[in-house]
Motif scaffolding. Sequence first.
Motif, PDB file in Angstrom:
ATOM      1  N   GLU A  19       0.830  -1.205   0.000  1.00 50.92           N
ATOM      2  CA  GLU A  19       0.000   0.000   0.000  1.00 50.92           C
ATOM      3  C   GLU A  19       0.866   1.258   0.000  1.00 50.92           C
ATOM      4  OE1 GLU A  19      -3.013   2.096   3.130  1.00 50.92           O
ATOM      5  OE2 GLU A  19      -3.324  -0.042   2.759  1.00 50.92           O
ATOM      6  N   ARG A  20       1.913   1.236   0.786  1.00 46.92           N
ATOM      7  CA  ARG A  20       2.812   2.393   0.836  1.00 46.92           C
ATOM      8  C   ARG A  20       3.523   2.591  -0.503  1.00 46.92           C
ATOM      9  NH1 ARG A  20       7.457   3.552   5.407  1.00 46.92           N
ATOM     10  NH2 ARG A  20       7.953   5.637   4.684  1.00 46.92           N
ATOM     11  N   ALA A  21       3.940   1.503  -1.126  1.00 42.00           N
ATOM     12  CA  ALA A  21       4.590   1.593  -2.437  1.00 42.00           C
ATOM     13  C   ALA A  21       3.610   2.120  -3.491  1.00 42.00           C
ATOM     14  CB  ALA A  21       5.143   0.231  -2.836  1.00 42.00           C
ATOM     15  N   LEU A  22       2.374   1.656  -3.451  1.00 44.64           N
ATOM     16  CA  LEU A  22       1.368   2.136  -4.401  1.00 44.64           C
ATOM     17  C   LEU A  22       1.068   3.619  -4.186  1.00 44.64           C
ATOM     18  CD1 LEU A  22      -1.025  -0.931  -4.466  1.00 44.64           C
ATOM     19  CD2 LEU A  22       0.322  -0.053  -6.393  1.00 44.64           C
ATOM     20  N   ALA A  23       1.087   4.072  -2.950  1.00 42.84           N
ATOM     21  CA  ALA A  23       0.894   5.500  -2.660  1.00 42.84           C
ATOM     22  C   ALA A  23       2.034   6.316  -3.256  1.00 42.84           C
ATOM     23  CB  ALA A  23       0.787   5.731  -1.162  1.00 42.84           C
ATOM     24  N   ARG A  24       3.239   5.773  -3.187  1.00 41.73           N
ATOM     25  CA  ARG A  24       4.399   6.454  -3.781  1.00 41.73           C
ATOM     26  C   ARG A  24       4.218   6.565  -5.295  1.00 41.73           C
ATOM     27  NH1 ARG A  24       9.857   7.066  -1.919  1.00 41.73           N
ATOM     28  NH2 ARG A  24       8.699   7.255  -0.002  1.00 41.73           N
ATOM     29  N   ILE A  25       3.744   5.504  -5.913  1.00 43.93           N
ATOM     30  CA  ILE A  25       3.513   5.519  -7.361  1.00 43.93           C
ATOM     31  C   ILE A  25       2.444   6.545  -7.716  1.00 43.93           C
ATOM     32  CG2 ILE A  25       2.644   4.150  -9.306  1.00 43.93           C
ATOM     33  CD1 ILE A  25       3.985   1.706  -7.868  1.00 43.93           C
ATOM     34  N   GLN A  26       1.405   6.642  -6.907  1.00 40.42           N
ATOM     35  CA  GLN A  26       0.359   7.637  -7.156  1.00 40.42           C
ATOM     36  C   GLN A  26       0.936   9.050  -7.080  1.00 40.42           C
ATOM     37  OE1 GLN A  26      -2.879   6.825  -8.094  1.00 40.42           O
ATOM     38  NE2 GLN A  26      -2.816   8.982  -8.672  1.00 40.42           N
ATOM     39  N   SER A  35       8.188   8.497 -15.337  1.00 41.17           N
ATOM     40  CA  SER A  35       7.709   8.082 -16.646  1.00 41.17           C
ATOM     41  C   SER A  35       6.455   7.215 -16.510  1.00 41.17           C
ATOM     42  CB  SER A  35       8.812   7.271 -17.327  1.00 41.17           C
ATOM     43  OG  SER A  35       8.302   6.488 -18.369  1.00 41.17           O
ATOM     44  N   PRO A  36       5.500   7.388 -17.415  1.00 37.92           N
ATOM     45  CA  PRO A  36       4.332   6.503 -17.403  1.00 37.92           C
ATOM     46  C   PRO A  36       4.735   5.025 -17.501  1.00 37.92           C
ATOM     47  CG  PRO A  36       3.927   8.372 -18.825  1.00 37.92           C
ATOM     48  CD  PRO A  36       5.375   8.434 -18.422  1.00 37.92           C
ATOM     49  N   TYR A  37       5.850   4.757 -18.169  1.00 38.99           N
ATOM     50  CA  TYR A  37       6.346   3.378 -18.273  1.00 38.99           C
ATOM     51  C   TYR A  37       6.604   2.802 -16.888  1.00 38.99           C
ATOM     52  CZ  TYR A  37       9.627  -0.443 -18.712  1.00 38.99           C
ATOM     53  OH  TYR A  37      10.245  -1.652 -18.570  1.00 38.99           O
ATOM     54  N   TYR A  38       7.320   3.540 -16.032  1.00 36.46           N
ATOM     55  CA  TYR A  38       7.618   3.063 -14.680  1.00 36.46           C
ATOM     56  C   TYR A  38       6.345   2.911 -13.856  1.00 36.46           C
ATOM     57  CZ  TYR A  38      12.571   3.794 -15.491  1.00 36.46           C
ATOM     58  OH  TYR A  38      13.836   3.715 -15.972  1.00 36.46           O
ATOM     59  N   ILE A  39       5.453   3.842 -14.009  1.00 36.96           N
ATOM     60  CA  ILE A  39       4.186   3.794 -13.263  1.00 36.96           C
ATOM     61  C   ILE A  39       3.407   2.535 -13.631  1.00 36.96           C
ATOM     62  CG2 ILE A  39       1.939   4.932 -13.007  1.00 36.96           C
ATOM     63  CD1 ILE A  39       3.554   7.622 -13.257  1.00 36.96           C
ATOM     64  N   ARG A  40       3.236   2.307 -14.930  1.00 33.07           N
ATOM     65  CA  ARG A  40       2.507   1.106 -15.378  1.00 33.07           C
ATOM     66  C   ARG A  40       3.216  -0.170 -14.944  1.00 33.07           C
ATOM     67  NH1 ARG A  40       2.392   3.926 -20.140  1.00 33.07           N
ATOM     68  NH2 ARG A  40       3.981   2.566 -21.013  1.00 33.07           N
ATOM     69  N   THR A  41       4.523  -0.214 -15.124  1.00 32.59           N
ATOM     70  CA  THR A  41       5.284  -1.424 -14.804  1.00 32.59           C
ATOM     71  C   THR A  41       5.232  -1.727 -13.320  1.00 32.59           C
ATOM     72  OG1 THR A  41       6.728  -1.042 -16.700  1.00 32.59           O
ATOM     73  CG2 THR A  41       7.531  -2.540 -14.969  1.00 32.59           C
ATOM     74  N   TRP A  42       5.459  -0.728 -12.475  1.00 24.77           N
ATOM     75  CA  TRP A  42       5.418  -0.975 -11.036  1.00 24.77           C
ATOM     76  C   TRP A  42       4.016  -1.361 -10.563  1.00 24.77           C
ATOM     77  CZ3 TRP A  42       8.804  -2.604  -7.893  1.00 24.77           C
ATOM     78  CH2 TRP A  42      10.149  -2.266  -8.060  1.00 24.77           C
ATOM     79  N   ARG A  43       2.996  -0.750 -11.129  1.00 23.54           N
ATOM     80  CA  ARG A  43       1.630  -1.154 -10.736  1.00 23.54           C
ATOM     81  C   ARG A  43       1.370  -2.614 -11.104  1.00 23.54           C
ATOM     82  NH1 ARG A  43      -1.235   4.420 -12.084  1.00 23.54           N
ATOM     83  NH2 ARG A  43      -1.242   5.266  -9.977  1.00 23.54           N
ATOM     84  N   ARG A  44       1.847  -3.018 -12.269  1.00 24.57           N
ATOM     85  CA  ARG A  44       1.678  -4.410 -12.691  1.00 24.57           C
ATOM     86  C   ARG A  44       2.448  -5.347 -11.761  1.00 24.57           C
ATOM     87  NH1 ARG A  44       3.017  -3.804 -17.734  1.00 24.57           N
ATOM     88  NH2 ARG A  44       5.175  -4.412 -17.495  1.00 24.57           N
ATOM     89  N   ILE A  45       3.650  -4.970 -11.391  1.00 24.61           N
ATOM     90  CA  ILE A  45       4.457  -5.780 -10.474  1.00 24.61           C
ATOM     91  C   ILE A  45       3.764  -5.893  -9.120  1.00 24.61           C
ATOM     92  CG2 ILE A  45       6.599  -5.792  -9.127  1.00 24.61           C
ATOM     93  CD1 ILE A  45       7.922  -4.529 -11.681  1.00 24.61           C
ATOM     94  N   LEU A  46       3.267  -4.772  -8.619  1.00 23.18           N
ATOM     95  CA  LEU A  46       2.670  -4.762  -7.282  1.00 23.18           C
ATOM     96  C   LEU A  46       1.276  -5.384  -7.221  1.00 23.18           C
ATOM     97  CD1 LEU A  46       3.936  -1.315  -6.028  1.00 23.18           C
ATOM     98  CD2 LEU A  46       4.837  -3.583  -5.502  1.00 23.18           C
ATOM     99  N   ALA A  47       0.686  -5.636  -8.373  1.00 26.15           N
ATOM    100  CA  ALA A  47      -0.601  -6.327  -8.381  1.00 26.15           C
ATOM    101  C   ALA A  47      -0.447  -7.755  -7.861  1.00 26.15           C
ATOM    102  CB  ALA A  47      -1.193  -6.334  -9.789  1.00 26.15           C
ATOM    103  N   HIS A  48       0.714  -8.345  -8.083  1.00 31.51           N
ATOM    104  CA  HIS A  48       1.020  -9.706  -7.624  1.00 31.51           C
ATOM    105  C   HIS A  48       2.464  -9.729  -7.139  1.00 31.51           C
ATOM    106  CE1 HIS A  48      -2.709 -10.968  -9.451  1.00 31.51           C
ATOM    107  NE2 HIS A  48      -2.342 -10.350 -10.550  1.00 31.51           N
TER     108      HIS A  48
END
Length: 91
Positions: A19-26, A35-48
Motif C-alpha cells: 500500500e505504501r509503495a502504491l501511494a508512492r507511485i500515485q 515516466s508513465p512506463y515506470y508507473i505502469r510497470t510498477w503497478r503491474r508488479i505490485l498487483a502480484h
Amino acid sequence: MLARDIEQLDEPAHAQLIERALARIQTWEDSGIASPYYIRTWRRILAHPATHIPSMLSGDQANALVQNSPFGFAFSQPKYREVLNLAQQQD
C-alpha cells in the motif's frame, strides 16, 4: 535482499508495504515526476508482488526499475543502506 524480505512478511505487514509503495507511485503520477512506463510497470508488479518482485529483480529491466523504485523508503533502514553503500563503493 528487499524482494526476499518482502516475500517473508506476514499478510498484514505485506499489505501495508505494498500500500505504501502504491501511494508512492500515485504521487509520481500526480506530480508527473516519473515516466508513465515506470508507473505502469510498477503497478503491474505490485498487483502480484509475491511472484513478480523476485522475477523483476532478475529480469532485463531490473536495473532501471530498481533505480526508480517505490520502495525507496525502505532504504532508510540500516540493513539496506549498508548494501547500497557497498554497491556504490564497487562502482
